[in-house]
Design a protein around this motif. Structure first.
Motif, PDB file in Angstrom:
ATOM      1  N   HIS A 163       2.570  11.689  -7.176  1.00  0.00           N
ATOM      2  CA  HIS A 163       1.887  10.506  -7.696  1.00  0.00           C
ATOM      3  C   HIS A 163       1.407   9.708  -6.491  1.00  0.00           C
ATOM      4  CE1 HIS A 163       2.281   6.321  -9.820  1.00  0.00           C
ATOM      5  NE2 HIS A 163       1.013   6.728  -9.748  1.00  0.00           N
ATOM      6  N   MET A 164       0.108   9.428  -6.446  1.00  0.00           N
ATOM      7  CA  MET A 164      -0.470   8.699  -5.323  1.00  0.00           C
ATOM      8  C   MET A 164      -1.133   7.425  -5.811  1.00  0.00           C
ATOM      9  SD  MET A 164      -2.213  11.764  -3.071  1.00  0.00           S
ATOM     10  CE  MET A 164      -3.284  10.549  -2.328  1.00  0.00           C
ATOM     11  N   VAL A 165      -0.921   6.338  -5.078  1.00  0.00           N
ATOM     12  CA  VAL A 165      -1.623   5.082  -5.330  1.00  0.00           C
ATOM     13  C   VAL A 165      -2.318   4.683  -4.042  1.00  0.00           C
ATOM     14  CG1 VAL A 165      -1.451   2.663  -5.990  1.00  0.00           C
ATOM     15  CG2 VAL A 165       0.024   4.355  -7.095  1.00  0.00           C
ATOM     16  N   GLU A 166      -3.647   4.618  -4.091  1.00  0.00           N
ATOM     17  CA  GLU A 166      -4.445   4.272  -2.919  1.00  0.00           C
ATOM     18  C   GLU A 166      -5.022   2.871  -3.074  1.00  0.00           C
ATOM     19  OE1 GLU A 166      -7.306   7.717  -2.301  1.00  0.00           O
ATOM     20  OE2 GLU A 166      -6.209   8.279  -4.116  1.00  0.00           O
ATOM     21  N   ARG A 167      -5.063   2.152  -1.983  1.00  0.00           N
ATOM     22  CA  ARG A 167      -5.665   0.830  -1.950  1.00  0.00           C
ATOM     23  C   ARG A 167      -6.752   0.842  -0.882  1.00  0.00           C
ATOM     24  NH1 ARG A 167      -2.566  -2.758  -4.796  1.00  0.00           N
ATOM     25  NH2 ARG A 167      -3.604  -4.506  -3.756  1.00  0.00           N
ATOM     26  N   TRP A 168      -8.006   0.805  -1.334  1.00  0.00           N
ATOM     27  CA  TRP A 168      -9.167   0.865  -0.451  1.00  0.00           C
ATOM     28  C   TRP A 168      -9.724  -0.550  -0.242  1.00  0.00           C
ATOM     29  CZ3 TRP A 168     -11.250   5.446   1.578  1.00  0.00           C
ATOM     30  CH2 TRP A 168     -10.727   6.640   1.063  1.00  0.00           C
ATOM     31  N   THR A 169      -9.788  -0.989   1.013  1.00  0.00           N
ATOM     32  CA  THR A 169     -10.290  -2.324   1.338  1.00  0.00           C
ATOM     33  C   THR A 169     -11.316  -2.219   2.455  1.00  0.00           C
ATOM     34  OG1 THR A 169      -8.093  -3.234   0.809  1.00  0.00           O
ATOM     35  CG2 THR A 169      -9.642  -4.676   1.941  1.00  0.00           C
TER      36      THR A 169
ATOM     37  N   TYR B  20      -4.756   4.887   6.608  1.00  0.00           N
ATOM     38  CA  TYR B  20      -5.867   5.550   7.278  1.00  0.00           C
ATOM     39  C   TYR B  20      -7.031   4.561   7.437  1.00  0.00           C
ATOM     40  CZ  TYR B  20      -3.484   9.869   5.830  1.00  0.00           C
ATOM     41  OH  TYR B  20      -2.564  10.868   5.631  1.00  0.00           O
ATOM     42  N   THR B  21      -7.940   4.891   8.335  1.00  0.00           N
ATOM     43  CA  THR B  21      -9.127   4.066   8.530  1.00  0.00           C
ATOM     44  C   THR B  21     -10.361   4.957   8.580  1.00  0.00           C
ATOM     45  OG1 THR B  21      -7.880   2.421   9.792  1.00  0.00           O
ATOM     46  CG2 THR B  21     -10.265   2.373  10.001  1.00  0.00           C
ATOM     47  N   ALA B  22     -11.377   4.608   7.796  1.00  0.00           N
ATOM     48  CA  ALA B  22     -12.661   5.305   7.817  1.00  0.00           C
ATOM     49  C   ALA B  22     -13.706   4.397   8.457  1.00  0.00           C
ATOM     50  CB  ALA B  22     -13.088   5.687   6.408  1.00  0.00           C
TER      51      ALA B  22
ATOM     52  N   TRP C 151     -10.068  -2.829  -9.869  1.00  0.00           N
ATOM     53  CA  TRP C 151     -10.212  -3.757  -8.758  1.00  0.00           C
ATOM     54  C   TRP C 151      -9.088  -4.779  -8.781  1.00  0.00           C
ATOM     55  CZ3 TRP C 151     -13.428  -3.095  -4.787  1.00  0.00           C
ATOM     56  CH2 TRP C 151     -14.533  -2.254  -4.963  1.00  0.00           C
ATOM     57  N   GLU C 152      -8.511  -5.018  -7.631  1.00  0.00           N
ATOM     58  CA  GLU C 152      -7.594  -6.137  -7.424  1.00  0.00           C
ATOM     59  C   GLU C 152      -8.210  -6.996  -6.323  1.00  0.00           C
ATOM     60  OE1 GLU C 152      -3.601  -4.914  -6.623  1.00  0.00           O
ATOM     61  OE2 GLU C 152      -3.299  -4.037  -8.627  1.00  0.00           O
TER      62      GLU C 152
ATOM     63  N   ARG D 221     -10.344   0.491   5.079  1.00  0.00           N
ATOM     64  CA  ARG D 221      -8.906   0.730   5.224  1.00  0.00           C
ATOM     65  C   ARG D 221      -8.366   1.374   3.948  1.00  0.00           C
ATOM     66  NH1 ARG D 221      -4.192  -2.224   7.812  1.00  0.00           N
ATOM     67  NH2 ARG D 221      -2.427  -1.934   6.384  1.00  0.00           N
ATOM     68  N   ARG D 222      -7.502   2.355   4.125  1.00  0.00           N
ATOM     69  CA  ARG D 222      -6.930   3.084   2.994  1.00  0.00           C
ATOM     70  C   ARG D 222      -5.414   3.138   3.126  1.00  0.00           C
ATOM     71  NH1 ARG D 222      -7.979   9.569   1.949  1.00  0.00           N
ATOM     72  NH2 ARG D 222      -7.618   9.615  -0.306  1.00  0.00           N
ATOM     73  N   ASP D 223      -4.720   2.391   2.293  1.00  0.00           N
ATOM     74  CA  ASP D 223      -3.261   2.415   2.255  1.00  0.00           C
ATOM     75  C   ASP D 223      -2.841   3.307   1.090  1.00  0.00           C
ATOM     76  OD1 ASP D 223      -2.773   0.422   4.365  1.00  0.00           O
ATOM     77  OD2 ASP D 223      -3.678  -0.980   2.951  1.00  0.00           O
TER      78      ASP D 223
END
Length: 220
Positions: free
Chosen positions: A159-165, A192-194, A129-130, A173-175
């Motif tokens: 290599h993937m880094v996802e930031r889910w907010t 992306y947006t869910a 968590w950030e 929101r998924r960056d």
């Protein structure tokens, strides 16, 4: 009011954001559509550009019941996000309705990536968590799936880094920052947006088995 879709994201007793629920979207849009016109071409190495240009929709492994990788597990079907245990989660799971109920697990217990992971469809994911954002770092993916429905290729160096907010009660929101020196000239980020399903939403049974020919003999 309590039912207003733009009310704040809920929080758990440990202070982290509650991301649980049945969601739709969050990984279904083709990468070229999320970038500026022509931008993906400028990012692809020559072999990858040639490979992508030669593909047909029927070549998509996802249409042959193969997992779609970390991006497409949140694609066209509903999916459920589970934090386990609910408070002070050590794991996060993404459960997909499509392709034989595949799942993805993210380790939240502080472990590191293995030095030499065996390549898999969803790779090895660790999370932290950030603030109110869940950050997921993934390596160790195989090269057998398309990154998206457009056929964007990749190698095992991906290599993937996802930031889910969870920006409000119904929006996630998924960056995603994508890095693969074997395929792209530099890292890039797509968003992306869910959307949250209704309170009675459930993921449904969907059976998809590679080379499934059950019933074919009855047609002869």
């Amino acid at each position: 009011t309590k039912d207003a879709p733009n009310r704040p994201a809920p929080k758990l007793a440990d202070g982290t954001v509650d991301l649980s629920g049945v969601w739709t979207g969050g990984g279904d849009a083709p990468i070229p559509r999320l970038l500026k016109p022509g931008e993906l071409d400028s990012l692809l190495l020559p072999w990858a550009k040639q490979k992508m240009a030669s593909l047909k929709e029927s070549d998509d492994p996802y249409f042959n019941c193969m997992p779609g990788g970390p991006l497409r597990i949140t694609g066209g079907f509903a999916w459920r996000l589970v934090q386990h245990p609910t408070v002070n989660a050590t794991h996060v799971f993404m459960l997909q309705e499509g392709n034989a109920h595949t799942f993805r697990q993210i380790f939240m217990d502080g472990r590191k990536h293995p030095d030499d992971p065996s390549p898999t469809w969803y790779g090895h994911s660790i999370g932290r968590w950030e603030g109110n954002t869940l950050v997921i770092d993934t390596i160790g993916m195989n090269d057998r799936f398309w990154l998206d429905s457009a056929g964007t290729p990749h190698t095992e160096q991906l290599h993937m880094v996802e930031r889910w907010t969870r920006t409000d009660f119904t929006t996630l929101r998924r960056d995603v920052t994508i890095e693969d020196p074997g395929t792209f000239t530099k890292p890039f980020t797509v968003t992306y947006t869910a959307k949250l399903g209704t309170p009675d939403s459930e993921i449904l049974e969907y059976i998809c088995i590679e080379n499934n020919q059950w019933g074919e003999r009855d047609k002869k």
